[in-house]
Write an enzyme that holds these catalytic residues in place. Structure first.
Site, PDB file in Angstrom:
ATOM      1  N   GLY A 160       0.819  -1.199   0.000  1.00  0.00           N
ATOM      2  CA  GLY A 160       0.000   0.000   0.000  1.00  0.00           C
ATOM      3  C   GLY A 160       0.856   1.253   0.000  1.00  0.00           C
ATOM      4  CB  CYS A 161       0.160   4.665  -1.209  1.00  0.00           C
ATOM      5  SG  CYS A 161      -1.502   4.926  -0.540  1.00  0.00           S
TER       6      CYS A 161
END
Length: 335
Positions: free
Chosen positions: A144-145
């Site tokens: 995920g970012c």
């Protein structure tokens, strides 16, 4: 190496991550895009949806897939990747890179993070954590970012085994982090000149971050306190984290520079950093400062590139034995 030709397919090519992936792969020296699947845009020109690609490609979105590929990118919503793979069987020789969160929460199998889905095993795809495992992987769970940016701020401390107190994190993301579907908090008139906290202490990426820290720091039991902010800009993430640290400023800088010395996209800056240095690149920049008995770590990435599609291509490069930076020599916007 430069003679390798990779046939790629994309599922869910109309969204933000699909668009970024297309921008990279169209210009990648080793990739030929076979199909870009989209239920809502089948038959439409890709450049009608991603208008900046006008003149770069004549490809159209497809309603069908093909087995004549080497790698499949899943740019679908969270929960949809598992559903897609359950109803669409692909040759096990086809490598899969999933950009959703469906396979990110994994088991530590002999100090390698991996998850199983039927006959497929997904390796957690943070190169700075598992680069050698990624090289051997058949399937990747792309991080995920927020998780990417925060992990890159903490991993050197975890590797040294010195995360011995609670970690406090504030992080601000751009509106593209919320995806392309319109909501009140992603609408321009709400987001512009505004700032808000959401999912305080309970963001879904916390479990992902904690599993990686524990992989390096056996016995880690402290709290990671994470306060996410919605920023009034389109793209990028800035993380500020602090925790107790007994060493000196010089020792902290050496620790981080040694950890990232062999990783081409993560760089430790001696000077303070700002978001425009990384927007439109696959870089992560890190800066450390000692304040009393605390170490502050700043970390910045582009959420759509190092936080999503750029990292997916970085993983693809590793999986196929290419130069890790192939197709990813991107320049920041600057101004």
């Amino acid at each position: 190496m430069s003679q390798i030709s990779i046939k790629a397919g994309i599922i869910g090519g109309a969204g933000y991550t699909g668009g970024e992936l297309l921008r990279i792969l169209i210009n990648h020296p080793n990739v030929d895009i076979v199909f870009v699947h989209s239920n809502s845009n089948a038959g439409n020109l890709i450049s009608d949806v991603h208008t900046d690609l006008l003149g770069d490609t004549d490809l159209k979105f497809a309603s069908e897939t093909s087995q004549n590929i080497d790698v499949l990118f899943l740019c679908v919503g969270h929960g949809d990747a598992k559903k897609f793979l359950a109803t669409n069987l692909f040759n096990p020789k086809i490598k899969i890179i999933d950009l959703s969160q469906d396979f990110r929460l994994q088991k530590d199998n002999g100090h390698v993070l991996s998850a199983e889905e039927g006959p497929r095993t997904f390796i957690y795809g943070l190169p700075e954590l598992q680069r050698e495992e990624i090289k051997q992987a058949q399937n990747i769970a792309n991080p995920g970012c927020f998780a990417t940016c925060i992990q890159l701020a903490l991993l050197p401390l975890a590797k040294k085994g010195i995360l011995n107190s609670d970690v406090h994190i504030s992080a601000t993301t751009g509106s593209t982090g919320a995806g392309q579907s319109l909501s009140q908090t992603s609408h321009f008139s709400w987001r512009n000149n505004n700032l808000s906290v959401y999912k305080a202490f309970g963001h879904q990426h916390l479990k992902e971050i904690t599993q990686s820290v524990k992989q390096l720091h056996n016995g880690f039991k402290k709290d990671i306190n994470f306060i996410p902010y919605r920023g009034d800009f389109a793209r990028g993430i800035m993380v500020s984290a602090y925790t107790e640290f007994d060493g000196t400023q010089e020792e902290a800088e050496k620790l981080y520079k040694d950890f990232y010395s062999s990783h081409p996209f993560t760089h430790v800056s001696d000077k303070n950093i700002d978001l425009k240095q990384v927007v439109n690149t696959n870089k992560c920049l890190v800066h450390v400062e000692k304040h009393g008995n605390k170490l502050m770590v700043l970390s910045i990435i582009d959420n759509l590139l190092k936080g999503a599609s750029g990292q997916a291509v970085q993983n693809m490069n590793l999986m196929f034995g290419l130069d890790e930076k192939a197709g990813l020599n991107l320049k920041p916007v600057g101004f």
